[in-house]
Scaffold this motif. Sequence first.
Motif, PDB file in Angstrom:
ATOM      1  N   GLY A  77       0.811  -1.199   0.000  1.00  0.00           N
ATOM      2  CA  GLY A  77       0.000   0.000   0.000  1.00  0.00           C
ATOM      3  C   GLY A  77       0.848   1.254   0.000  1.00  0.00           C
ATOM      4  N   GLY A  78       0.206   2.367  -0.299  1.00  0.00           N
ATOM      5  CA  GLY A  78       0.910   3.629  -0.321  1.00  0.00           C
ATOM      6  C   GLY A  78       0.086   4.704  -0.983  1.00  0.00           C
ATOM      7  N   SER A  79       0.710   5.841  -1.203  1.00  0.00           N
ATOM      8  CA  SER A  79       0.069   6.976  -1.854  1.00  0.00           C
ATOM      9  C   SER A  79       0.589   7.104  -3.272  1.00  0.00           C
ATOM     10  N   VAL A  80      -0.336   7.106  -4.228  1.00  0.00           N
ATOM     11  CA  VAL A  80       0.032   7.159  -5.638  1.00  0.00           C
ATOM     12  C   VAL A  80      -0.888   8.116  -6.373  1.00  0.00           C
ATOM     13  N   PRO A  81      -0.442   8.645  -7.493  1.00  0.00           N
ATOM     14  CA  PRO A  81      -1.299   9.542  -8.277  1.00  0.00           C
ATOM     15  C   PRO A  81      -2.305   8.776  -9.116  1.00  0.00           C
ATOM     16  N   GLU A  82      -3.369   9.440  -9.456  1.00  0.00           N
ATOM     17  CA  GLU A  82      -4.381   8.866 -10.325  1.00  0.00           C
ATOM     18  C   GLU A  82      -3.761   8.384 -11.630  1.00  0.00           C
ATOM     19  N   GLY A  83      -4.191   7.209 -12.072  1.00  0.00           N
ATOM     20  CA  GLY A  83      -3.716   6.660 -13.325  1.00  0.00           C
ATOM     21  C   GLY A  83      -2.504   5.765 -13.210  1.00  0.00           C
ATOM     22  N   SER A  84      -1.907   5.713 -12.049  1.00  0.00           N
ATOM     23  CA  SER A  84      -0.717   4.902 -11.860  1.00  0.00           C
ATOM     24  C   SER A  84      -1.081   3.463 -11.515  1.00  0.00           C
ATOM     25  N   SER A  85      -0.065   2.655 -11.297  1.00  0.00           N
ATOM     26  CA  SER A  85      -0.252   1.257 -10.949  1.00  0.00           C
ATOM     27  C   SER A  85       0.327   0.967  -9.578  1.00  0.00           C
ATOM     28  N   LEU A  86      -0.237  -0.015  -8.952  1.00  0.00           N
ATOM     29  CA  LEU A  86       0.187  -0.411  -7.618  1.00  0.00           C
ATOM     30  C   LEU A  86      -0.087  -1.897  -7.460  1.00  0.00           C
ATOM     31  N   THR A  87       0.797  -2.588  -6.790  1.00  0.00           N
ATOM     32  CA  THR A  87       0.604  -4.010  -6.554  1.00  0.00           C
ATOM     33  C   THR A  87       0.624  -4.305  -5.061  1.00  0.00           C
ATOM     34  N   LEU A  88      -0.440  -4.911  -4.598  1.00  0.00           N
ATOM     35  CA  LEU A  88      -0.534  -5.341  -3.215  1.00  0.00           C
ATOM     36  C   LEU A  88      -0.210  -6.824  -3.127  1.00  0.00           C
ATOM     37  N   SER A  89       0.362  -7.222  -2.016  1.00  0.00           N
ATOM     38  CA  SER A  89       0.704  -8.621  -1.813  1.00  0.00           C
ATOM     39  C   SER A  89       0.199  -9.089  -0.465  1.00  0.00           C
ATOM     40  N   CYS A  90      -0.126 -10.352  -0.397  1.00  0.00           N
ATOM     41  CA  CYS A  90      -0.596 -10.946   0.845  1.00  0.00           C
ATOM     42  C   CYS A  90       0.019 -12.332   0.980  1.00  0.00           C
ATOM     43  N   VAL A  91       0.654 -12.559   2.105  1.00  0.00           N
ATOM     44  CA  VAL A  91       1.275 -13.844   2.386  1.00  0.00           C
ATOM     45  C   VAL A  91       0.517 -14.514   3.522  1.00  0.00           C
ATOM     46  N   ALA A  92       0.070 -15.723   3.291  1.00  0.00           N
ATOM     47  CA  ALA A  92      -0.613 -16.507   4.301  1.00  0.00           C
ATOM     48  C   ALA A  92       0.355 -17.480   4.951  1.00  0.00           C
ATOM     49  N   SER A  93       0.129 -17.754   6.215  1.00  0.00           N
ATOM     50  CA  SER A  93       1.017 -18.646   6.944  1.00  0.00           C
ATOM     51  C   SER A  93       0.814 -20.107   6.579  1.00  0.00           C
ATOM     52  N   GLU A  94      -0.289 -20.418   5.911  1.00  0.00           N
ATOM     53  CA  GLU A  94      -0.534 -21.763   5.442  1.00  0.00           C
ATOM     54  C   GLU A  94      -1.479 -21.718   4.260  1.00  0.00           C
TER      55      GLU A  94
END
Length: 132
Positions: free
Chosen positions: A9-26
């Motif tokens: 997560g973070g702050s980005v300008p309109e029209g840009s791209s962002l990738t979120l990630s999620c790691v599960a313990s199992e």
Amino acid sequence: QVRLVESGGGSVPEGSSLTLSCVASESMACMGWFRQAPGKEREGLAAIYTGGGREFYGRTYYADSVKGRFNISQDNAKNTVHLQMNSVKPDDTAMYYCAADPLGCYGGDWLGLGPTPSHGYWGQGTQVNVSG
């Protein structure tokens, strides 16, 4: 207890791209992303079968609001899912939560219902701010 850890997560300008990630313990059967903005209801965005049979594994579901802009993917060996966010809009500003369910994605209904209350899991959330 299963733990989900989000990042990206973070702050980005309109029209840009962002990738979120999620790691599960199992390993889980279904993992996905939800978001909630102030004054709005929680919204399911995308889900993917990270388990299940051949007819289900890898199947994805998207909310209409993000279809064509967001893409969910997985690195199953690492119990990880990603949400690639493209062409982001100010309306995408929200707290984004990773969720996981050991039972499945319920044919996409999971996006509306959320993880099974007794067996589902939630991450702490990661904030996304999109400026106009």
